[in-house]
Design a protein around this motif. Sequence first.
Motif, PDB file in Angstrom:
ATOM      1  N   UNK A 229       0.842  -1.197   0.000  1.00 39.34           N
ATOM      2  CA  UNK A 229       0.000   0.000   0.000  1.00 39.34           C
ATOM      3  C   UNK A 229       0.880   1.251   0.000  1.00 39.34           C
ATOM      4  N   UNK A 230       1.912   1.270   0.849  1.00 37.98           N
ATOM      5  CA  UNK A 230       2.828   2.420   0.888  1.00 37.98           C
ATOM      6  C   UNK A 230       3.536   2.597  -0.451  1.00 37.98           C
ATOM      7  N   UNK A 231       3.960   1.500  -1.062  1.00 42.11           N
ATOM      8  CA  UNK A 231       4.650   1.577  -2.345  1.00 42.11           C
ATOM      9  C   UNK A 231       3.723   2.116  -3.438  1.00 42.11           C
ATOM     10  N   UNK A 232       2.469   1.669  -3.442  1.00 47.01           N
ATOM     11  CA  UNK A 232       1.511   2.180  -4.435  1.00 47.01           C
ATOM     12  C   UNK A 232       1.210   3.659  -4.213  1.00 47.01           C
ATOM     13  N   UNK A 233       1.088   4.072  -2.943  1.00 45.47           N
ATOM     14  CA  UNK A 233       0.883   5.490  -2.652  1.00 45.47           C
ATOM     15  C   UNK A 233       2.073   6.328  -3.110  1.00 45.47           C
ATOM     16  N   UNK A 234       3.280   5.835  -2.870  1.00 46.08           N
ATOM     17  CA  UNK A 234       4.471   6.550  -3.336  1.00 46.08           C
ATOM     18  C   UNK A 234       4.478   6.688  -4.853  1.00 46.08           C
ATOM     19  N   UNK A 235       4.123   5.630  -5.543  1.00 46.49           N
ATOM     20  CA  UNK A 235       4.070   5.672  -7.004  1.00 46.49           C
ATOM     21  C   UNK A 235       3.015   6.666  -7.484  1.00 46.49           C
ATOM     22  N   UNK A 236       1.814   6.602  -6.893  1.00 50.69           N
ATOM     23  CA  UNK A 236       0.733   7.506  -7.279  1.00 50.69           C
ATOM     24  C   UNK A 236       1.120   8.960  -7.047  1.00 50.69           C
ATOM     25  N   UNK A 237       1.668   9.262  -5.876  1.00 51.68           N
ATOM     26  CA  UNK A 237       2.062  10.629  -5.553  1.00 51.68           C
ATOM     27  C   UNK A 237       3.215  11.077  -6.446  1.00 51.68           C
ATOM     28  N   UNK A 238       4.133  10.161  -6.757  1.00 49.95           N
ATOM     29  CA  UNK A 238       5.232  10.488  -7.660  1.00 49.95           C
ATOM     30  C   UNK A 238       4.752  10.878  -9.048  1.00 49.95           C
ATOM     31  N   UNK A 239       3.634  10.318  -9.474  1.00 50.31           N
ATOM     32  CA  UNK A 239       3.055  10.680 -10.772  1.00 50.31           C
ATOM     33  C   UNK A 239       2.192  11.934 -10.678  1.00 50.31           C
ATOM     34  N   UNK A 240       1.587  12.174  -9.527  1.00 48.13           N
ATOM     35  CA  UNK A 240       0.650  13.273  -9.359  1.00 48.13           C
ATOM     36  C   UNK A 240       1.326  14.620  -9.073  1.00 48.13           C
ATOM     37  N   UNK A 241       2.374  14.619  -8.283  1.00 52.25           N
ATOM     38  CA  UNK A 241       3.009  15.875  -7.845  1.00 52.25           C
ATOM     39  C   UNK A 241       3.506  16.729  -9.017  1.00 52.25           C
ATOM     40  N   UNK A 242       4.180  16.185 -10.019  1.00 52.26           N
ATOM     41  CA  UNK A 242       4.604  17.050 -11.132  1.00 52.26           C
ATOM     42  C   UNK A 242       3.435  17.742 -11.832  1.00 52.26           C
ATOM     43  N   UNK A 243       2.328  17.045 -11.961  1.00 55.96           N
ATOM     44  CA  UNK A 243       1.141  17.650 -12.592  1.00 55.96           C
ATOM     45  C   UNK A 243       0.558  18.744 -11.701  1.00 55.96           C
ATOM     46  N   UNK A 244       0.551  18.517 -10.381  1.00 53.29           N
ATOM     47  CA  UNK A 244       0.048  19.535  -9.457  1.00 53.29           C
ATOM     48  C   UNK A 244       0.899  20.797  -9.518  1.00 53.29           C
ATOM     49  N   UNK A 245       2.204  20.633  -9.596  1.00 51.16           N
ATOM     50  CA  UNK A 245       3.096  21.797  -9.645  1.00 51.16           C
ATOM     51  C   UNK A 245       2.891  22.566 -10.952  1.00 51.16           C
ATOM     52  N   UNK A 246       2.694  21.861 -12.055  1.00 52.98           N
ATOM     53  CA  UNK A 246       2.433  22.546 -13.325  1.00 52.98           C
ATOM     54  C   UNK A 246       1.114  23.303 -13.303  1.00 52.98           C
TER      55      UNK A 246
END
Length: 167
Positions: A62-79
Amino acid sequence: MTHPASGPADPFDPPDVTWDRVSPRLVPARLVVVGFWLGLPLLVCLVLALAVTGWLWIPAAVCALLLLWIGLLVPRQVRAIGYAERDDDLLIRKGILFRELVVVPYGRMQFVDVTAGPLDRRLNIATVQLHTASASTDAEIPGLTPDEAERLRDRLTARGEARLAGL
């Protein structure tokens, strides 16, 4: 109401506004913080799963999937973060799914803060925060270069003083 030639008007993207973006160095700053808060439990679960019991692979996954999801989401949020200076106010927008547009009139600003924590200073970024009389105003622009943050602070302060003097 829709406009026949141009489609529906977007309240989060006024047609007369040119948006300035924040620095892409905000992405690693946010990922380091998330990596610390999710990476540490992931590491603990992995060690305990190997040493004690196998059922701890579930929270580790679960932690690994959350890390992956957030790793994909954060760059889009910053843009999606942007700000624009207009004649009478400052616009700040952010959000992907839940979009937000904050309009701060220069005459309502009481003071402007520029902050940078240790990680921000290491990545050469700063945050500009606007304080108004309203306690609910969430007007901050993260991820600016220190030079841009200083320029924006000085410009907003001067515009705010000019608007207050005109009242």
